[in-house]
Enzyme design. Structure first.
Site, PDB file in Angstrom:
ATOM      1  N   GLY A 232       0.823  -1.219   0.000  1.00 13.51           N
ATOM      2  CA  GLY A 232       0.000   0.000   0.000  1.00 13.51           C
ATOM      3  C   GLY A 232       0.848   1.256   0.000  1.00 13.51           C
ATOM      4  CB  ALA A 233       4.211   1.915  -1.105  1.00 16.44           C
ATOM      5  CB  SER A 234      -0.211   3.690  -4.507  1.00 14.60           C
ATOM      6  OG  SER A 234      -1.212   3.087  -3.715  1.00 14.60           O
ATOM      7  NE  ARG A 235      -4.693   5.688  -2.941  1.00 20.37           N
ATOM      8  CZ  ARG A 235      -5.656   5.408  -2.066  1.00 20.37           C
ATOM      9  NH1 ARG A 235      -6.065   6.340  -1.235  1.00 20.37           N
ATOM     10  NH2 ARG A 235      -6.203   4.213  -2.028  1.00 20.37           N
TER      11      ARG A 235
ATOM     12  CG  ASP B 281      -6.476  -7.859  -3.320  1.00 22.51           C
ATOM     13  OD1 ASP B 281      -6.207  -7.666  -2.120  1.00 22.51           O
ATOM     14  OD2 ASP B 281      -7.640  -7.971  -3.751  1.00 22.51           O
TER      15      ASP B 281
ATOM     16  CB  SER C 280      -5.316   1.699  13.865  1.00 21.40           C
ATOM     17  OG  SER C 280      -6.149   2.758  14.304  1.00 21.40           O
TER      18      SER C 280
ATOM     19  CE1 TYR D 175      -8.688   0.591   9.840  1.00 21.94           C
ATOM     20  CE2 TYR D 175      -8.833   1.818  11.894  1.00 21.94           C
ATOM     21  CZ  TYR D 175      -8.161   1.510  10.737  1.00 21.94           C
ATOM     22  OH  TYR D 175      -6.951   2.109  10.461  1.00 21.94           O
TER      23      TYR D 175
ATOM     24  CE  LYS E 228      -5.455  -1.089  10.497  1.00 23.90           C
ATOM     25  NZ  LYS E 228      -4.312  -1.317   9.598  1.00 23.90           N
TER      26      LYS E 228
ATOM     27  CB  ILE F 251      -2.204   9.797   9.759  1.00 28.42           C
ATOM     28  CG1 ILE F 251      -1.648   9.111  11.026  1.00 28.42           C
ATOM     29  CG2 ILE F 251      -1.059  10.265   8.862  1.00 28.42           C
ATOM     30  CD1 ILE F 251      -0.804   9.961  11.938  1.00 28.42           C
TER      31      ILE F 251
HETATM   32  P1  NAP Z   1      -4.834   5.477   2.279  1.00 27.40           P
HETATM   33  O1  NAP Z   1      -4.317   6.849   2.052  1.00 27.40           O
HETATM   34  O2  NAP Z   1      -6.268   5.190   2.042  1.00 27.40           O
HETATM   35  O3  NAP Z   1      -3.920   4.455   1.442  1.00 27.40           O
HETATM   36  C1  NAP Z   1      -4.205   3.091   1.496  1.00 27.40           C
HETATM   37  C2  NAP Z   1      -3.138   2.330   0.745  1.00 27.40           C
HETATM   38  O4  NAP Z   1      -3.421   0.920   0.871  1.00 27.40           O
HETATM   39  C3  NAP Z   1      -3.141   2.631  -0.747  1.00 27.40           C
HETATM   40  O5  NAP Z   1      -1.813   2.600  -1.193  1.00 27.40           O
HETATM   41  C4  NAP Z   1      -3.939   1.474  -1.332  1.00 27.40           C
HETATM   42  O6  NAP Z   1      -3.590   1.155  -2.699  1.00 27.40           O
HETATM   43  C5  NAP Z   1      -3.506   0.336  -0.431  1.00 27.40           C
HETATM   44  N1  NAP Z   1      -4.427  -0.799  -0.406  1.00 27.40           N
HETATM   45  C6  NAP Z   1      -5.716  -0.836   0.019  1.00 27.40           C
HETATM   46  N2  NAP Z   1      -6.224  -2.065  -0.139  1.00 27.40           N
HETATM   47  C7  NAP Z   1      -5.222  -2.830  -0.686  1.00 27.40           C
HETATM   48  C8  NAP Z   1      -5.124  -4.191  -1.092  1.00 27.40           C
HETATM   49  N3  NAP Z   1      -6.147  -5.027  -0.972  1.00 27.40           N
HETATM   50  N4  NAP Z   1      -3.938  -4.611  -1.609  1.00 27.40           N
HETATM   51  C9  NAP Z   1      -2.884  -3.783  -1.719  1.00 27.40           C
HETATM   52  N5  NAP Z   1      -2.927  -2.485  -1.370  1.00 27.40           N
HETATM   53  C10 NAP Z   1      -4.082  -2.009  -0.860  1.00 27.40           C
HETATM   54  O7  NAP Z   1      -4.583   5.016   3.785  1.00 27.40           O
HETATM   55  P2  NAP Z   1      -3.520   5.488   4.873  1.00 27.40           P
HETATM   56  O8  NAP Z   1      -4.188   6.470   5.753  1.00 27.40           O
HETATM   57  O9  NAP Z   1      -2.217   5.816   4.244  1.00 27.40           O
HETATM   58  O10 NAP Z   1      -3.411   4.132   5.714  1.00 27.40           O
HETATM   59  C11 NAP Z   1      -2.275   3.278   5.695  1.00 27.40           C
HETATM   60  C12 NAP Z   1      -2.364   2.345   6.889  1.00 27.40           C
HETATM   61  O11 NAP Z   1      -2.409   3.108   8.089  1.00 27.40           O
HETATM   62  C13 NAP Z   1      -3.637   1.480   6.907  1.00 27.40           C
HETATM   63  O12 NAP Z   1      -3.331   0.198   7.364  1.00 27.40           O
HETATM   64  C14 NAP Z   1      -4.534   2.208   7.892  1.00 27.40           C
HETATM   65  O13 NAP Z   1      -5.484   1.343   8.476  1.00 27.40           O
HETATM   66  C15 NAP Z   1      -3.512   2.714   8.897  1.00 27.40           C
HETATM   67  N6  NAP Z   1      -3.970   3.851   9.702  1.00 27.40           N
HETATM   68  C16 NAP Z   1      -4.313   5.034   9.134  1.00 27.40           C
HETATM   69  C17 NAP Z   1      -4.747   6.090   9.936  1.00 27.40           C
HETATM   70  C18 NAP Z   1      -5.137   7.443   9.374  1.00 27.40           C
HETATM   71  O14 NAP Z   1      -5.681   8.270  10.154  1.00 27.40           O
HETATM   72  N7  NAP Z   1      -4.898   7.735   8.115  1.00 27.40           N
HETATM   73  C19 NAP Z   1      -4.820   5.911  11.325  1.00 27.40           C
HETATM   74  C20 NAP Z   1      -4.466   4.676  11.872  1.00 27.40           C
HETATM   75  C21 NAP Z   1      -4.030   3.658  11.055  1.00 27.40           C
HETATM   76  P3  NAP Z   1      -4.314   1.877  -3.980  1.00 27.40           P
HETATM   77  O15 NAP Z   1      -3.777   3.281  -4.011  1.00 27.40           O
HETATM   78  O16 NAP Z   1      -3.888   1.085  -5.154  1.00 27.40           O
HETATM   79  O17 NAP Z   1      -5.782   1.856  -3.705  1.00 27.40           O
END
Ligand code: NAP
Length: 252
Positions: free
Chosen positions: A15-18, A66, A146, A159, A163, A191
C-alpha cells in the site's frame, strides 16, 4: 559523508501508492534502501510515489498486488525478489477503514472485506517473506495497526478488531521468530491521508483540540517511527506496538 542507515537493504512496502505507505517509501529511500512499491488499483499514485522515491537516487520497482489474496501476494514476493533481491525489510501498511452508518448492524460484508485486507493482508506477506528471512538469519518487519485496535470506539468495531488482530499477531509472532528477526507494530492516531478525507470539520477541530500535541498527524510522523523500528537503534525491541498519535491514547 553521512552513512545511510538502510543502504544495501531491500524494503517492500504494501500500500505504498498513497498516504502513510508513500511516506514510508520516501523516508526509507532517503536512508538508502532499495524500494518495492506495492499498490492495488491506483497505478497513477504508485507512479507518483516512484517518482518521489527515485529523486533520492535509489533503485525502485512498482508491483501491483491485492494483499488480501494469497496467490497475488505469492507473486508479489517472487517478483520483488527476482527484480530487486531478497527482502530485508517488510512493512505491511495496506489497509482499509470502511465505516458503516449503523455500527450495530455489524455488516458482515464490511467485516469480511476489512478482515481480508487488514488481517489476511498483514499475515500473507509476512508468511511469504519469513522462510527467506529465517534462512538468511536477518529480517525486520513493521506492521501498521491503529490506536483503534487499542481503544473502545463504538463506530469502529470491525476496523478496531482487525487492528487489534494485527497487534496480537505481532506480539505472538515476535518470540517465535527471534532472535534474528524483529517484528513490531506502529499504531497511528489520526493521520492526514485520503483515509480521513470524509472526516467532519467539527470532529477534526475537536480532535486537534483534544490532542496533547495539538495537531493531526502527517504521514511522515508515522514514517519516522517505522524507520526507528526498522533500524539498529531499536535493536532490543520486538513484539511491541509503538503508538504515534500526538498523545491521545494515554489520555484517560
Ligand atoms: P490510504 O491513504 O487510504 O492508502 C491506502 C493504501 O493501501 C493505498 O496505497 C492502497 O492502494 C492500499 N491498499 C488498500 N487495499 C489494498 C489491497 N487489498 N492490496 C494492496 N494495497 C491495498 O490510507 P492510509 O491512511 O495511508 O493508511 C495506511 C495504513 O495506516 C492502513 O493500514 C490504515 O489502516 C492505517 N492507519 C491510518 C490512519 C489514518 O488516520 N490515516 C490511522 C491509523 C491507522 P491503492 O492506491 O492502489 O488503492
Amino acid at each position: 559523508m553521512k552513512q545511510l542507515e538502510f543502504k544495501g537493504k531491500v524494503a517492500l512496502i504494501t500500500g505504498a501508492s498513497r498516504g502513510i505507505g508513500r511516506a514510508i517509501a520516501i523516508e526509507l529511500a532517503k536512508n538508502g534502501a532499495t524500494i518495492a512499491i506495492n499498490y492495488n488499483s491506483n497505478i497513477k499514485a504508485a507512479k507518483e510515489t516512484q517518482k518521489l522515491v527515485n529523486k533520492t537516487g535509489v533503485k525502485s520497482e512498482i508491483f501491483k498486488a491485492d494483499v488480501s489474496k494469497e496467490k497475488s501476494v505469492k507473486t508479489l514476493i517472487k517478483q520483488t525478489e527476482k527484480k530487486l533481491g531478497s527482502i530485508d525489510l517488510l512493512i505491511t501498511n495496506a489497509g482499509i477503514a470502511l465505516l458503516s452508518k449503523n455500527p450495530l448492524k455489524l455488516d458482515f460484508n464490511i467485516w469480511k472485506k476489512t478482515m481480508a485486507t487488514n488481517v489476511d493482508g498483514t499475515l500473507l506477506p509476512i508468511k511469504e517473506v519469513l522462510p527467506g528471512m529465517i534462512k538468511r538469519k536477518y529480517g525486520r518487519i513493521v506492521c501498521i495497526s491503529s490506536i483503534a485496535g487499542l481503544g473502545m470506539r463504538p463506530n469502529m468495531i470491525t476496523y478496531g478488531t482487525s487492528k487489534a488482530s494485527v497487534i496480537a499477531l505481532v506480539r505472538n509472532l515476535s518470540a517465535a521468530v527471534a532472535p534474528h528477526i524483529r517484528i513490531n507494530s506502529v499504531a497511528p492516531g489520526l493521520i492526514e491521508t485520503d483515509m480521513i478525507e470524509s472526516l467532519d470539520k467539527k470532529v477534526r477541530k475537536t480532535m486537534v483540540e483534544t490532542t496533547p500535541l495539538k495537531r493531526i498527524g502527517q504521514p511522515k510522523d508515522i514514517a519516522n517511527t517505522v524507520c526507528y523500528l526498522l533500524s539498529d537503534r531499536s535493536n532490543f525491541t520486538t513484539g511491541q506496538t509503538l503508538v504515534t498519535d500526538g498523545g491521545r491514547v494515554s489520555l484517560p
